[in-house]
Scaffold this active site. Structure first.
Site, short mmCIF file in Angstrom:
data_model
loop_
_atom_site.label_atom_id
_atom_site.label_comp_id
_atom_site.label_asym_id
_atom_site.label_seq_id
_atom_site.Cartn_x
_atom_site.Cartn_y
_atom_site.Cartn_z
CG ASN A 154 8.48 3.75 -7.13
OD1 ASN A 154 8.61 3.08 -6.10
ND2 ASN A 154 7.70 3.39 -8.12
NE ARG B 118 4.17 2.73 -5.75
CZ ARG B 118 4.36 1.49 -6.15
NH1 ARG B 118 5.53 1.12 -6.59
NH2 ARG B 118 3.39 0.62 -6.10
CG HIS C 64 -1.76 -1.10 -8.83
ND1 HIS C 64 -2.28 -2.32 -9.18
CD2 HIS C 64 -0.41 -1.25 -8.87
CE1 HIS C 64 -1.30 -3.19 -9.41
NE2 HIS C 64 -0.16 -2.56 -9.23
NE ARG D 153 2.20 -9.65 -7.51
CZ ARG D 153 2.07 -8.34 -7.49
NH1 ARG D 153 1.14 -7.78 -6.75
NH2 ARG D 153 2.88 -7.57 -8.19
CD GLU E 63 1.70 4.15 -10.54
OE1 GLU E 63 2.40 3.76 -11.50
OE2 GLU E 63 1.42 3.42 -9.57
#
Ligand code: AMP
Length: 396
Positions: free
Chosen positions: A7, A91, A180, A241, A384
């Protein structure tokens, strides 16, 4: 069968090596501050202490070389030779509408991913650098791309088309993509396994709540709607955010405060969310601690976060015409007893009943709803990396 999962961010690179004969993690590590002073690699072989080495790491190619050296190391390595490595799975954040599943990487796929750079200018270039670095260092090893957007490609048009002139979708691909996806896919499937029911017959809402958060409606194993949108800025309030806003706020702030487009974009991405409301921190642990001291704006930040998630759960139950399970995952979802209880509070009318004792759990799989709850509520730690390793194995 050993698979390396990577990743890659702009200045960091996380890795794990799996033995896919038994899905065991053999080793994991993190390279930090690539191209910046103070760069280091932290490598851990499962069962042994971590080793951290500070050394100049000017670019991603040097980072990959260091990872490979660590993996081949006599005492802390997990490979005797590079021939043991069957694939490297990466990823990749954005594949636009180009890929709805993971794919083996070749020059055509790389060209397609480069076309997606304008859609994810912060993430895709770093992911691409990681892939190119592996190609340089390990030219004979096959590579696989696993995309954050892929799982959401099953959304119907009515869920992904924005009500703006249609030409912008055709010209620039402005639509809801969702992110995601690998996490939502894992958590939804694991939820079905835990419940012992085929996912094809379940309506599940997966709440990935971390520093970035997104909520997804998974109907029969397929993503049918998700809270993040064209970018990962949309949806519930996050660490820094804003999540969903009246779009007119953008021009209002720009004009009134005389800020550039870039400045307002940065305001909504980096200074909003929990940090913006609380004025204290983007980290939920700090917010919970401040709220318990009676800090009003931290209490408010918690309420805004939980209320937003609660509304998505209601909306997605309506979108799917029913609900069997809600699953919480990621840093906040796996660990915050408070947020989970605030999100579920008041949803008893739709069959969601939390068990206060069972909800007192952190970071491990658990059913947290009461025995009589019609909708099952679970904590499911995401994985993941395992999905990336499984997809890489499948594609070999
Ligand atoms: P992630 O982006 O998935 O790593 O999640 C990071 C977020 O999870 C941060 O806001 C952390 O404060 C939050 N988090 C991690 N551990 C805990 C905990 N024990 N209690 C509450 N929040 C936590």
């Amino acid at each position: 069968m050993k698979i390396l999962v990577i990743n890659c961010g702009s200045s960091s690179l996380k890795y794990q090596v799996f033995d896919m004969d038994n899905e065991e993690v053999l080793s994991k590590g993190l390279v930090e501050r690539i191209g910046i002073e103070g760069s280091k690699i932290k490598h851990t072989k499962t069962g042994l202490d971590s080793i951290t080495t500070e050394t100049p790491i000017p670019d991603h190619k040097s980072a990959i070389k260091l990872v490979i050296d660590a993996l081949l190391d006599k005492s802390h390595g997990v490979l005797e030779s590079l021939d043991e490595l069957v694939a490297v799975g990466h990823r990749v954040v954005h594949a636009g509408e180009k890929f709805a599943t993971s794919v083996k990487l070749d020059s055509k796929v790389m060209a397609a991913l480069k076309e997606c750079v304008p859609l994810a200018p912060l993430h895709n270039p770093a992911n691409i650098m990681g892939i190119e670095a592996v190609t340089d260092v390990l030219p004979r090893v096959s590579q696989v791309g696993v995309f954050d957007t892929a799982f959401h490609q099953t959304m119907p048009e009515k869920a992904y088309i924005y009500p703006i002139p249609y030409g912008y979708y055709e010209k620039y691909g402005i639509r809801r993509y969702g992110f995601h996806g690998t996490s939502h896919f894992y958590v939804a499937n694991r939820t079905a396994e835990i419940l012992g029911k085929p996912i094809e017959r379940l309506k599940i809402i997966t709440c990935h709540m971390g520093n970035g958060s997104s909520i997804t409606a998974v109907d029969g194993g397929k993503s049918v709607d998700t809270s993040m949108g064209f970018t990962p800025l949309a949806g519930v309030a996050m660490g820094t955010r804003s999540g969903d806003l009246d779009p007119a706020i953008f021009s209002f702030i720009a004009e009134t405060e005389k800020l550039s487009v870039k400045d307002v974009d940065s305001l909504f991405n980096k200074k909003s969310g929990l940090l913006g409301i609380s004025g204290i921190s983007s980290d939920l642990r700090d917010i919970e601690e401040a709220a318990s001291r009676g800090e009003q704006r931290s209490k408010l930040a918690l309420q805004v976060l939980a209320y937003g998630a609660k509304k998505y759960i209601g909306a997605y139950a309506a979108a799917m015409g029913g609900l069997d399970a809600v699953a919480f995952t990621a840093g906040v979802g796996e660990n915050s007893v408070t947020v989970r209880s605030m999100v579920c509070e008041g949803l008893e009318f739709m069959g969601i009943e939390l068990d206060v004792k069972k909800n007192n759990v952190r970071g491990k799989e658990a059913a947290i709803s009461s025995d009589s709850s019609r909708v099952k509520v679970l904590v499911v730690p995401t994985n993941e990396e395992l999905v990336i390793a499984r997809d890489s194995k499948r594609l070999m």
